[in-house]
Design a protein around this motif. Structure first.
Motif, PDB file in Angstrom:
ATOM      1  N   VAL A 182      -0.981 -14.888 -24.664  1.00 15.32           N
ATOM      2  CA  VAL A 182      -0.610 -15.771 -25.877  1.00 15.32           C
ATOM      3  C   VAL A 182       0.812 -15.394 -26.212  1.00 15.32           C
ATOM      4  O   VAL A 182       1.679 -16.192 -26.316  1.00 15.32           O
ATOM      5  N   VAL A 183       0.943 -14.004 -26.228  1.00 14.05           N
ATOM      6  CA  VAL A 183       2.369 -13.582 -26.542  1.00 14.05           C
ATOM      7  C   VAL A 183       3.357 -14.151 -25.434  1.00 14.05           C
ATOM      8  O   VAL A 183       4.647 -14.424 -25.922  1.00 14.05           O
ATOM      9  N   GLU A 184       3.116 -14.058 -24.257  1.00 13.90           N
ATOM     10  CA  GLU A 184       4.078 -14.563 -23.256  1.00 13.90           C
ATOM     11  C   GLU A 184       4.291 -15.717 -23.008  1.00 13.90           C
ATOM     12  O   GLU A 184       5.562 -16.189 -23.285  1.00 13.90           O
ATOM     13  N   GLN A 185       3.261 -16.742 -23.531  1.00 19.86           N
ATOM     14  CA  GLN A 185       3.455 -18.265 -23.493  1.00 19.86           C
ATOM     15  C   GLN A 185       4.244 -18.623 -24.803  1.00 19.86           C
ATOM     16  O   GLN A 185       5.164 -19.459 -24.827  1.00 19.86           O
ATOM     17  N   GLU A 186       3.897 -17.919 -25.914  1.00 12.86           N
ATOM     18  CA  GLU A 186       4.981 -18.126 -27.110  1.00 12.86           C
ATOM     19  C   GLU A 186       6.223 -17.718 -26.896  1.00 12.86           C
ATOM     20  O   GLU A 186       7.225 -18.350 -27.154  1.00 12.86           O
ATOM     21  N   SER A 187       6.500 -16.801 -26.041  1.00 14.18           N
ATOM     22  CA  SER A 187       7.883 -16.148 -25.808  1.00 14.18           C
ATOM     23  C   SER A 187       8.673 -17.141 -25.064  1.00 14.18           C
ATOM     24  O   SER A 187       9.878 -17.659 -25.083  1.00 14.18           O
ATOM     25  N   ARG A 188       7.991 -17.671 -23.918  1.00 10.03           N
ATOM     26  CA  ARG A 188       8.568 -18.820 -23.069  1.00 10.03           C
ATOM     27  C   ARG A 188       8.764 -19.975 -23.723  1.00 10.03           C
ATOM     28  O   ARG A 188       9.872 -20.556 -23.389  1.00 10.03           O
ATOM     29  N   GLU A 189       7.954 -20.301 -24.696  1.00 14.10           N
ATOM     30  CA  GLU A 189       8.157 -21.716 -25.219  1.00 14.10           C
ATOM     31  C   GLU A 189       9.458 -21.440 -26.250  1.00 14.10           C
ATOM     32  O   GLU A 189      10.156 -22.420 -26.458  1.00 14.10           O
ATOM     33  N   ARG A 190       9.624 -20.361 -26.915  1.00 16.82           N
ATOM     34  CA  ARG A 190      10.634 -20.106 -27.866  1.00 16.82           C
ATOM     35  C   ARG A 190      12.263 -20.118 -27.028  1.00 16.82           C
ATOM     36  O   ARG A 190      13.042 -20.516 -27.494  1.00 16.82           O
ATOM     37  N   ARG A 191      11.893 -19.654 -25.761  1.00 12.52           N
ATOM     38  CA  ARG A 191      13.255 -19.347 -24.962  1.00 12.52           C
ATOM     39  C   ARG A 191      13.436 -20.865 -24.258  1.00 12.52           C
ATOM     40  O   ARG A 191      14.965 -21.159 -24.427  1.00 12.52           O
ATOM     41  N   VAL A 192      12.657 -21.602 -23.970  1.00  9.83           N
ATOM     42  CA  VAL A 192      12.692 -22.924 -23.486  1.00  9.83           C
ATOM     43  C   VAL A 192      13.450 -23.879 -24.817  1.00  9.83           C
ATOM     44  O   VAL A 192      14.351 -24.738 -24.492  1.00  9.83           O
ATOM     45  N   SER A 193      12.886 -23.724 -26.105  1.00  9.38           N
ATOM     46  CA  SER A 193      13.506 -24.541 -27.148  1.00  9.38           C
ATOM     47  C   SER A 193      14.907 -23.804 -27.455  1.00  9.38           C
ATOM     48  O   SER A 193      15.629 -24.725 -27.498  1.00  9.38           O
ATOM     49  N   PHE A 194      15.151 -22.828 -27.183  1.00  9.96           N
ATOM     50  CA  PHE A 194      16.587 -22.089 -27.535  1.00  9.96           C
ATOM     51  C   PHE A 194      17.324 -22.775 -26.356  1.00  9.96           C
ATOM     52  O   PHE A 194      18.668 -23.262 -26.696  1.00  9.96           O
ATOM     53  N   GLU A 195      17.229 -22.877 -25.206  1.00  7.20           N
ATOM     54  CA  GLU A 195      18.024 -23.083 -24.129  1.00  7.20           C
ATOM     55  C   GLU A 195      17.988 -24.607 -24.247  1.00  7.20           C
ATOM     56  O   GLU A 195      19.407 -25.191 -23.950  1.00  7.20           O
ATOM     57  N   ARG A 196      17.310 -25.438 -24.931  1.00 10.07           N
ATOM     58  CA  ARG A 196      17.311 -26.893 -25.123  1.00 10.07           C
ATOM     59  C   ARG A 196      18.566 -27.011 -26.118  1.00 10.07           C
ATOM     60  O   ARG A 196      19.349 -27.904 -26.056  1.00 10.07           O
ATOM     61  N   ARG A 197      18.347 -26.264 -27.330  1.00  8.62           N
ATOM     62  CA  ARG A 197      19.451 -26.398 -28.322  1.00  8.62           C
ATOM     63  C   ARG A 197      21.004 -26.088 -27.815  1.00  8.62           C
ATOM     64  O   ARG A 197      21.931 -26.648 -28.181  1.00  8.62           O
ATOM     65  N   ALA A 198      20.699 -25.154 -26.749  1.00 13.21           N
ATOM     66  CA  ALA A 198      22.163 -24.620 -26.499  1.00 13.21           C
ATOM     67  C   ALA A 198      22.707 -25.650 -25.173  1.00 13.21           C
ATOM     68  O   ALA A 198      23.858 -25.823 -25.159  1.00 13.21           O
ATOM     69  N   ALA A 199      21.924 -26.478 -24.710  1.00  9.82           N
ATOM     70  CA  ALA A 199      22.455 -27.375 -23.858  1.00  9.82           C
ATOM     71  C   ALA A 199      23.082 -28.374 -24.460  1.00  9.82           C
ATOM     72  O   ALA A 199      24.037 -29.208 -23.679  1.00  9.82           O
ATOM     73  N   SER A 200      23.145 -28.466 -25.719  1.00  9.54           N
ATOM     74  CA  SER A 200      24.003 -29.653 -26.645  1.00  9.54           C
ATOM     75  C   SER A 200      25.439 -29.037 -26.470  1.00  9.54           C
ATOM     76  O   SER A 200      26.480 -29.926 -26.513  1.00  9.54           O
ATOM     77  N   VAL A 201      25.715 -27.680 -26.214  1.00 13.35           N
ATOM     78  CA  VAL A 201      27.096 -27.214 -26.201  1.00 13.35           C
ATOM     79  C   VAL A 201      27.365 -26.941 -24.615  1.00 13.35           C
ATOM     80  O   VAL A 201      28.465 -27.124 -24.177  1.00 13.35           O
ATOM     81  N   ASP A 202      26.602 -26.457 -23.918  1.00 15.12           N
ATOM     82  CA  ASP A 202      26.553 -26.048 -22.469  1.00 15.12           C
ATOM     83  C   ASP A 202      25.544 -26.732 -21.768  1.00 15.12           C
ATOM     84  O   ASP A 202      24.462 -26.301 -21.598  1.00 15.12           O
ATOM     85  N   SER A 203      26.031 -27.969 -20.799  1.00 12.55           N
ATOM     86  CA  SER A 203      24.784 -28.539 -20.256  1.00 12.55           C
ATOM     87  C   SER A 203      24.112 -27.769 -19.014  1.00 12.55           C
ATOM     88  O   SER A 203      23.172 -28.076 -18.563  1.00 12.55           O
ATOM     89  N   ARG A 204      24.840 -26.449 -18.601  1.00  9.66           N
ATOM     90  CA  ARG A 204      24.228 -25.695 -17.462  1.00  9.66           C
ATOM     91  C   ARG A 204      22.786 -25.191 -18.076  1.00  9.66           C
ATOM     92  O   ARG A 204      22.139 -24.801 -17.280  1.00  9.66           O
TER      93      ARG A 204
END
Length: 303
Positions: free
Chosen positions: A109-131
């Motif tokens: 459960v902890v690993e799944q939540e960590s993966r979801e938070r990382r993906v959510s952060f990367e999606r927000r960062a994609a607004s500045v850096d599309s890579r």
């Protein structure tokens, strides 16, 4: 006729000797007739007393704050109730088996939540850096086997030369995107390496400080020369050099930075970049950090 109990107290009412004898026999007592009108009840049962350990345990259990709620604050009562609830919940396992897999399920459960938070952060960062868009298709899937092997090899070389650049996988993905865009591995490698050398947090060669697109830079070198400051607000001023060039460094008195010595190697993080007469220079502020690698090595040797 007067009747007395074993404590010598008068018993209200009158009864005959036979009734007292019957009662004493039922209670396991011995009745001793003194005369016709008076009977004494003798209790020969052993007298039981609590041991010292039992009395001590009783006092502890009675006076312990966890066992009595009187006088406790509301916060203390809530903590006790929460602890009792947690103990009860922990005792009751979901699978009801002697060997529970609770730890394994919790880790998943902890690993799944960590993966979801990382993906959510990367999606927000994609607004500045599309890579950094995690939903974008992986450009490495569009390369051939030979091209992918060459891209991974160059990515490992870049990561060794620029440790602050990140993981080899991230570098290879960016490099593959550049290869698909330019069609040339060499030019793509140069472009990626140049960008990584000037990104925040990367130790930049002194000759490339002017190419850094942000206001703070990190670099390292040796103090070449120091001279007297021209203003009382300046602590030190001099030149720091590496294999690629030299840069003027100003240490402000209010920055509370350590003193530099000529010939000493330093690594500077967060220096403010500025331009004077077409040349780049840096200044150490209170936000900067100075590291002396040779001093740390010497302290490790003597400790």
């Amino acid at each position: 006729m007067s009747t007395r109990d074993i404590f010598g107290n008068d018993v209200s009412g009158r009864t005959d000797n036979e009734q007292w004898a019957t009662w004493a026999a039922e209670e396991g007592l011995e009745a001793e007739a003194v005369d016709e009108d008076e009977i004494y009840i003798v209790d020969e049962r052993p007298e039981l007393h609590a041991t010292v350990a039992m009395e001590t345990r009783t006092k502890v259990d009675t006076n312990h704050p966890d066992t009595r709620r009187a006088g406790l604050t509301l916060a203390a009562e809530e903590r006790i109730e929460a602890r009792e609830w947690e103990i009860e919940r922990t005792r009751t396992r979901v699978d009801r088996s002697p060997e529970s897999d609770r730890e394994h399920r919790t880790a998943q459960v902890v690993e799944q939540e960590s993966r979801e938070r990382r993906v959510s952060f990367e999606r927000r960062a994609a607004s500045v850096d599309s890579r950094r868009d995690p939903d974008a298709p992986d450009p490495r899937e569009r390369l051939s086997g030979e091209e992918l092997a060459a891209v991974n090899q160059e990515a490992r070389r870049i990561q060794v030369g620029i440790p602050e650049a990140g993981s080899t996988a991230a570098i290879s993905r960016e490099l593959a995107e550049q290869v698909l865009r330019t069609g040339d591995l060499l030019s793509a490698t140069v472009a990626v390496a140049d960008r990584l050398k000037t990104q925040p947090g990367t130790v930049t060669p002194i000759s490339r400080l002017g190419d850094v697109p942000h206001g703070e830079v990190d670099f390292s070198g040796r103090v070449a020369v120091l001279w007297g400051p021209s203003h009382p607000a300046i602590q030190q001023v001099g030149l720091i050099e590496d294999e690629t060039g030299r840069v003027k460094v100003t240490v402000w008195d209010a920055s509370d930075q350590p003193w530099l010595d000529e010939g000493e190697r330093v690594r500077i993080h967060g220096a403010a970049k500025s331009w004077y007469q077409g040349r780049v220079s840096v200044a150490l502020t209170s936000r900067s950090r100075v590291v002396f690698p040779e001093r740390e090595t010497w302290q490790e040797q003597i400790s």
